[in-house]
Scaffold this active site. Structure first.
Site, mmCIF file in Angstrom:
data_model
loop_
_atom_site.group_PDB
_atom_site.id
_atom_site.type_symbol
_atom_site.label_atom_id
_atom_site.label_comp_id
_atom_site.label_asym_id
_atom_site.label_seq_id
_atom_site.Cartn_x
_atom_site.Cartn_y
_atom_site.Cartn_z
ATOM 1 N N ASP A 120 0.803 -1.220 0.000
ATOM 2 C CA ASP A 120 0.000 0.000 0.000
ATOM 3 C C ASP A 120 0.838 1.274 0.000
ATOM 4 O O ASP A 120 1.767 1.413 0.810
ATOM 5 C CB ASP A 120 -0.877 0.065 1.253
ATOM 6 C CG ASP A 120 -1.709 -1.182 1.485
ATOM 7 O OD1 ASP A 120 -1.476 -2.187 0.809
ATOM 8 O OD2 ASP A 120 -2.577 -1.134 2.371
ATOM 9 N N GLN B 55 4.159 0.405 2.121
ATOM 10 C CA GLN B 55 4.397 -0.783 2.922
ATOM 11 C C GLN B 55 5.671 -1.487 2.437
ATOM 12 O O GLN B 55 5.910 -1.585 1.228
ATOM 13 C CB GLN B 55 3.203 -1.717 2.840
ATOM 14 C CG GLN B 55 1.968 -1.185 3.564
ATOM 15 C CD GLN B 55 2.150 -1.180 5.074
ATOM 16 O OE1 GLN B 55 2.298 -2.223 5.700
ATOM 17 N NE2 GLN B 55 2.130 0.000 5.670
ATOM 18 N N TYR C 55 1.268 -0.549 10.044
ATOM 19 C CA TYR C 55 0.280 -0.695 8.984
ATOM 20 C C TYR C 55 0.026 0.650 8.290
ATOM 21 O O TYR C 55 0.648 1.663 8.595
ATOM 22 C CB TYR C 55 -1.011 -1.281 9.539
ATOM 23 C CG TYR C 55 -0.968 -2.785 9.761
ATOM 24 C CD1 TYR C 55 0.228 -3.502 9.697
ATOM 25 C CD2 TYR C 55 -2.125 -3.495 10.048
ATOM 26 C CE1 TYR C 55 0.266 -4.876 9.894
ATOM 27 C CE2 TYR C 55 -2.100 -4.872 10.244
ATOM 28 C CZ TYR C 55 -0.906 -5.556 10.167
ATOM 29 O OH TYR C 55 -0.889 -6.918 10.364
ATOM 30 N N ARG D 262 -8.267 0.051 11.022
ATOM 31 C CA ARG D 262 -6.973 0.465 10.474
ATOM 32 C C ARG D 262 -7.097 1.455 9.319
ATOM 33 O O ARG D 262 -8.158 1.800 8.868
ATOM 34 C CB ARG D 262 -6.198 -0.769 10.007
ATOM 35 C CG ARG D 262 -6.929 -1.667 9.005
ATOM 36 C CD ARG D 262 -6.069 -2.884 8.679
ATOM 37 N NE ARG D 262 -6.741 -3.867 7.846
ATOM 38 C CZ ARG D 262 -7.407 -4.905 8.292
ATOM 39 N NH1 ARG D 262 -7.539 -5.094 9.601
ATOM 40 N NH2 ARG D 262 -7.962 -5.763 7.459
ATOM 41 N N GLU E 130 -11.051 -1.719 3.611
ATOM 42 C CA GLU E 130 -9.678 -1.294 3.829
ATOM 43 C C GLU E 130 -9.385 -0.003 3.073
ATOM 44 O O GLU E 130 -10.036 0.329 2.081
ATOM 45 C CB GLU E 130 -8.702 -2.383 3.376
ATOM 46 C CG GLU E 130 -8.695 -3.611 4.271
ATOM 47 C CD GLU E 130 -7.481 -4.484 4.042
ATOM 48 O OE1 GLU E 130 -6.892 -4.925 5.044
ATOM 49 O OE2 GLU E 130 -7.118 -4.735 2.878
#
Length: 508
Positions: free
Chosen positions: A50, A66, A113, A179, A235
């Site tokens: 991501d 990420q 994250y 998240r 997400e």
């Protein structure tokens, strides 16, 4: 239940804690891959994912993503996770600054994250999810405890994490899946949207707000007037406004395939409507639309450029798919940045204009295709291809890219005038993978008139834009480098194709 302990064997706080010979070995193996791209962001080794913290600060664009550079290390396998940090003046040429943040505090022990960033006075504020687990001594009773964490980066790109969490989960009525905060500011208040899962295992987005970035109040769930029953988890949400339009992008997990929609393992898309009511979370909007209909697109995030363009980045990959590059101990790529505009309650996407900064040899021409024609456009699969297609006098036109000399292996694009349909077929293009989710993607397309097509072609990817980006297909593919030919084939009639093709320089 999953034995989480095995995922964190030889876990280290920082990449510098690992013997350099192991880090170098992983990077050397990845560098030998024939699928390394010319101008798309990839990792030196391991897995990337991501885009995070996409922003403009201190005169430069900042992009984190990420980052697990040792994801495929063996004997021993090391676990390291964090955000990689890149900066750029033009969104095309990127300078690698290495680790932006790593999983090295009690709030993010098991994963730094996804999250976002926003300039605050002379610093860049980072907001992200720190993943932790409790009951780690148990083989089968681990519990996720997510923290929303703040950090500040100064003009020297030094990041200091805050030790007190902004929010701690699970929240009442929700699971530990909480998240991916995307922060924005309206008037004198900061807001963030986060993905969250209800206790009944359905997904939604939560809106929170703060005056000082440290104390956050829950406004509530975003309440779209359109169908809200979209999977078990949302997400990477992102809320932004263009003109009078409010847009909520997110990635719903758990959607069932329907006609030519939702054919990937995990999906992407958006609600668009009137501006979000920031006091109540009410959102008067249209039905959910896919943002990208391709095979490999996920975790999109946007930012506002200094000249007021809305720029989008995304991961050109999807979780739980095994890509052929894992053989070389790396995986993942980002899309080339796109500019977003809105017409008639629909998002249009186009490659950013700065792509011209890497233009090389130009090939132009006009072809009247009666049967099969080969297009001369160099011998490297790194191109910006612009074509106008008129197949109104034929049953269908085929455009083959990544083709071998005999045109038996190729990425096939079919313009079916009889059915007013566009099809992408990668079933005969190099190494097969993710076949459980099919080898074709398609959409309706009016072929009774000219169609504008643009394709960003790189060594192991293609991004296809139809009619100024009204429809977009992003995909990975892994074919031999000698398969660099382009063919046009018209069936049962004549087609006319105007093309303007630029080779693109290698910058990665």
């Amino acid at each position: 239940m999953t034995n989480r302990r095995a995922e964190f064997i030889n876990m280290v706080d920082h990449l510098t804690d690992v013997p350099q010979k192991i880090v170098q070995k992983e990077a050397q193996l990845a560098s030998q891959s024939p699928y390394r791209q010319y101008y798309h962001i990839e990792g030196e080794s391991g897995a990337i994912g991501d885009p995070n913290g996409f922003s403009y600060f201190n005169g430069k664009y900042h992009l984190f993503h990420q980052w697990s550079p040792l994801a495929f290390s063996q004997s021993p396998h090391y676990t390291q996770h964090g955000w990689k940090h890149l900066i750029s003046k033009d969104l095309v040429h990127w300078e690698n600054l290495g680790a932006g943040m790593e999983s090295d505090t009690p709030l993010d022990r098991y994963g730094t994250y996804s999250g976002s960033a926003i300039p605050v006075e002379d610093k860049l504020f980072l907001m992200y999810t720190g993943n932790t687990w409790v009951n780690t001594q148990s083989e089968d009773d681990w519990h996720r405890v997510p923290f929303q964490v703040g950090a500040m980066m100064d003009k020297d790109n030094q990041v200091v994490k805050w030790t007190k969490p902004l929010m701690k989960g699970p929240l009442p009525g929700y699971t530990g899946h909480f998240r991916d905060p995307k922060i924005f500011k309206k008037d004198d208040t900061y807001y963030a949207v986060l993905g969250i899962q209800r206790e009944n295992l359905t997904g939604t987005a939560l809106l929170v707000k703060s005056k000082d970035l440290k104390n956050w109040k829950i406004v509530g769930e975003i309440k779209p007037t359109a169908n809200q029953s979209l999977g078990y988890m949302w997400e990477c949400p992102d809320y932004y406004e263009i003109g009078d339009n409010g847009i909520l992008e997110f990635c719903p997990q758990g959607l069932k395939e329907k006609d030519n929609h939702f054919r990937n393992i995990y999906q992407n898309g958006y609600f668009i409507g009137k501006k979000l009511n920031l006091d109540t979370g009410e959102f008067d909007c249209q039905n959910f639309q896919e943002l990208d209909k391709g095979f490999d697109f996920y975790a999109m995030q946007t930012m506002q450029s200094p000249d007021d363009r809305r720029i989008l980045m995304a991961w050109m990959g999807i979780s739980d798919i095994e890509y052929p590059t894992t053989k070389f101990h790396y995986n993942g790529s980002l899309i080339f940045p796109r500019e977003i505009t809105v017409k008639n309650n629909h998002i249009y996407q186009s490659p950013i204009r700065e792509i011209k900064n890497i233009y090389s040899t130009n090939y132009t021409g006009k072809v009247t295709v009666k049967h099969c024609e080969k297009v001369n456009a160099g011998n490297v699969n790194a191109r910006d291809i612009k074509i106008d297609v008129d197949c109104s006098s034929a049953d269908y036109l085929i455009l083959d890219l990544f083709a071998d000399q005999k045109n038996t292996n190729h990425l096939r694009l079919i313009f079916n005038q009889k059915k007013n349909e566009f099809i992408v077929d990668r079933s005969h293009c190099g190494i097969s993978f993710a076949e459980a989710y099919g080898n074709t993607r398609f959409c309706s397309l009016d072929l009774s008139k000219k169609v504008k097509v643009r394709i960003l072609q790189d060594i192991s990817s293609a991004e296809i834009f139809l009619n100024d980006g009204k429809e977009v297909f992003s995909l990975r593919l892994f074919s031999p480098s000698e398969d660099h030919n382009i063919f046009l084939t018209s069936h049962n009639g004549t087609s006319v194709v105007d093309y303007d093709i630029h080779e693109l320089q290698k910058i990665m």
